[in-house]
Motif scaffolding. Sequence first.
Motif: not given
Length: 402
Positions: A25, A28, A31-32, A148, A152, A155-156
Amino acid sequence: MPLALLALAVSAFGIGTTEFVMMGLLPNVADDLGTSVPTAGYLVSAYAIGVVLGAPLLTAIGSRVPRKRMLLLLMALFTIGNLASAFAPDFGWLLAGRLLAGLPHGAFFGVGAVVAARLVPDGRQARAVATMFLGLTVANIVGVPAATLLGQHLGWRATFVVVSVIGLGAMAALARLVPQMPVDSHQGLGREMKAMGNRQVLLGLLTAVLGFAGVFAVYSYLSAMTTEAMGFGESSVTLVLALFGIGMTLGALAAGPLTDRALRPTLYGSLAALAVVLVVFPFTVHVQWAALVMVVLLGGIGFMTTTPLQMLVMNKAKDAPTLASASNHSAFNLANAGGAWLGGVAIAAGWGWTSPALVGAALAVVGLAVAATAGLLDRTPEVSRVVAGGSSAHNKQEAEVR
């Protein structure tokens, strides 16, 4: 099989899922939260640091707490840590949540191994411990890939919410299925610390750090090897990781009865076989079917070292095995960090994507040398008493250590 072992395995499944899912993750999360992937990698380190610190600390604090209550408290802390991760407002809070979730990891497996050993008759202790660890291995087959994919697509944060739910379910199972196991009045922190000073316990922990580091020297970079060396696409990474998890499960199933029959030979054999597999790995990696076979073998033989190492430190700590058992998981996480670092050094030096396997082989050989030295120095009788709680008159169980 006692149903209490199932409760321990479910708990191990949740712990294993949250430990390894972050690796999948990282993009993700980065990026978040507006950070880089290398910086997000500190979230993996934070969990490992939590394990290393929490295993001896929490075990020491809870040395006089009845074991069932201790297991429930540790799983509650695990659940809170994952909830804190799920609702972390920024990277710093997520880092703290990961550290908090890692704190009970080693202590839970340390106490859980002692409880598992008490649930079964003499001669089946290693199998009971291996059954608990099956939850950890199955997490790598089912839990990590599923979590995972969930992270994806949803959201994590959703991943850690689901892991928290697993934690609550594990607490319910522990409360319902694990019997009460009071701590004897003669047991306490002083006795546990004295047991930790045993030379054989210390050599067992050193064997875990060095020998198991060979596994993580490769596993830490297995995703990159899949695409860069094996020639698979990114979509195959999950399959390769699942094959490693299948190998881990097979190794755990084999390690239990083998360890019950002959502990030290199982340890020597698994470390020697691990060194061989790691040496052969770079020469087979470019043939895809052979590479996949080697991944399964690496997971299986690598994980075969865990049960004999766990039983060794418990046996040698004699009637105060809990702290030694928990510290063994600190050793495994030091192996995780050290193996990953040395494997990264080899790649950075330009030795190629498969070079961590040769580094791992060297580590496995050093671990075998330490284990063999410990065996030569062991002048105790052929059996060691293992007391996992209860009165010394009724609960001493003989376990073969050679």
